[in-house]
Design an enzyme around this catalytic site. Structure first.
Site, PDB file in Angstrom:
ATOM      1  N   PRO A   9       0.669  -0.934   0.405  1.00 47.88           N
ATOM      2  CA  PRO A   9      -0.088   0.026   0.347  1.00 47.88           C
ATOM      3  C   PRO A   9       0.515   1.211   0.270  1.00 47.88           C
ATOM      4  O   PRO A   9       2.260   1.096   0.398  1.00 47.88           O
ATOM      5  CB  PRO A   9      -1.092  -0.377   1.250  1.00 47.88           C
ATOM      6  N   SER A  12       4.404   2.192   2.394  1.00 47.66           N
ATOM      7  CA  SER A  12       4.932   0.734   2.829  1.00 47.66           C
ATOM      8  C   SER A  12       6.490   1.198   2.209  1.00 47.66           C
ATOM      9  O   SER A  12       7.251  -0.439   2.563  1.00 47.66           O
ATOM     10  CB  SER A  12       4.400  -0.133   1.912  1.00 47.66           C
ATOM     11  N   THR A  15       9.531   3.184  -3.291  1.00 45.78           N
ATOM     12  CA  THR A  15       9.956   3.074  -3.693  1.00 45.78           C
ATOM     13  C   THR A  15      11.624   3.615  -2.892  1.00 45.78           C
ATOM     14  O   THR A  15      12.106   3.078  -3.400  1.00 45.78           O
ATOM     15  CB  THR A  15       9.633   5.086  -3.545  1.00 45.78           C
ATOM     16  N   GLU A  85       6.476   2.919  -9.355  1.00 48.28           N
ATOM     17  CA  GLU A  85       5.444   3.494  -9.967  1.00 48.28           C
ATOM     18  C   GLU A  85       4.756   2.954 -11.035  1.00 48.28           C
ATOM     19  O   GLU A  85       3.678   3.717 -11.466  1.00 48.28           O
ATOM     20  CB  GLU A  85       5.070   5.369  -9.909  1.00 48.28           C
ATOM     21  N   PHE A 117      -7.530   2.103  -4.615  1.00 51.91           N
ATOM     22  CA  PHE A 117      -8.369   2.334  -2.644  1.00 51.91           C
ATOM     23  C   PHE A 117      -9.132   1.777  -2.385  1.00 51.91           C
ATOM     24  O   PHE A 117     -10.486   1.845  -1.461  1.00 51.91           O
ATOM     25  CB  PHE A 117      -8.637   3.961  -2.329  1.00 51.91           C
ATOM     26  N   ILE A 164      -2.777  11.478  -8.017  1.00 56.17           N
ATOM     27  CA  ILE A 164      -1.762  11.582  -7.977  1.00 56.17           C
ATOM     28  C   ILE A 164      -2.199  12.180  -6.489  1.00 56.17           C
ATOM     29  O   ILE A 164      -2.537  13.290  -6.558  1.00 56.17           O
ATOM     30  CB  ILE A 164      -0.236  12.250  -8.794  1.00 56.17           C
ATOM     31  N   CYS A 174      -5.155  -0.871   7.883  1.00 58.47           N
ATOM     32  CA  CYS A 174      -5.293  -2.025   7.922  1.00 58.47           C
ATOM     33  C   CYS A 174      -6.664  -2.705   7.861  1.00 58.47           C
ATOM     34  O   CYS A 174      -7.925  -1.874   6.771  1.00 58.47           O
ATOM     35  CB  CYS A 174      -5.463  -2.819   9.506  1.00 58.47           C
TER      36      CYS A 174
END
EC number: 2.7.1.21
Length: 185
Positions: A9, A12, A15, A85, A117, A164, A174
């Site tokens: 997600p 996390s 990158t 990405e 999402f 973006i 969670c």
């Protein structure tokens, strides 16, 4: 050679992990490049990759583009190719690009969101899984309860799937908090 996937997600560390892996290979004197989609506006200029934490890496070999396959010859000189990405790239373009280069001896490291999402998977990740040698799924910290977060929740503009944004628009959550709080407007 091989394809590796780094997914998870928002927030996390995808990158950051991509940068870490590329940096390791650069220390071994491998020719490396990082590709980012031109829609990604987190970059100060064309030679700096930046994550959501503000960590920057200056990279002489950093390419921003929206199409991969028509630029495949550019990557002949590189041994290690990182793609950040990946969910922004056309999935068929990404698959052909990664598979072709891996079949020609390149190591491809791809980082991208596991789902949008709404918990719908991005085609780019789903299509890469069968042709990948290694998959790393990262977790974030839930914005509400501080447990491990595996989902991304959008705060508003929920009718726009690809938009973006950073913490102003998205938060990691969670499963329980996603279900309890997914009506934020």
């Amino acid at each position: 050679m091989s394809i590796e996937i780094i997914t998870g997600p928002m927030y996390s560390g995808k990158t950051t992990e991509l940068i870490r892996r590329i940096t390791r290979y650069k220390l071994c004197k491998k020719n490396c490049v990082i590709i980012s989609h031109s829609i990604d506006n987190r970059h100060d200029d064309d030679n700096i990759l930046i994550n959501h934490d503000g960590f920057k890496i200056s990279h002489d070999d950093f390419i921003k583009t929206n199409i991969l396959i028509n630029k495949i010859k550019i990557f002949d000189k590189y041994e290690i190719i990182g793609i950040d990405e990946c969910q922004f790239f056309d999935s068929n373009d990404l698959i052909i690009f990664c598979d072709t280069l891996a079949n020609n001896g390149k190591k491809i490291i791809v980082a991208g969101l596991n789902s949008d999402f709404n918990k719908n998977p991005f085609k780019s990740i789903i299509k890469l899984i069968p042709i990948s040698e290694k998959i790393t799924k990262l977790q974030s910290i839930c914005n509400f309860c501080y447990n491990d977060a595996t989902f991304t929740m959008k705060k508003f503009n929920k009718d726009i799937i690809i938009e973006i944004g950073g913490s102003d628009l998205y938060i990691p959550v969670c499963r329980i908090c996603y279900n309890e709080n997914n009506t934020i407007n």
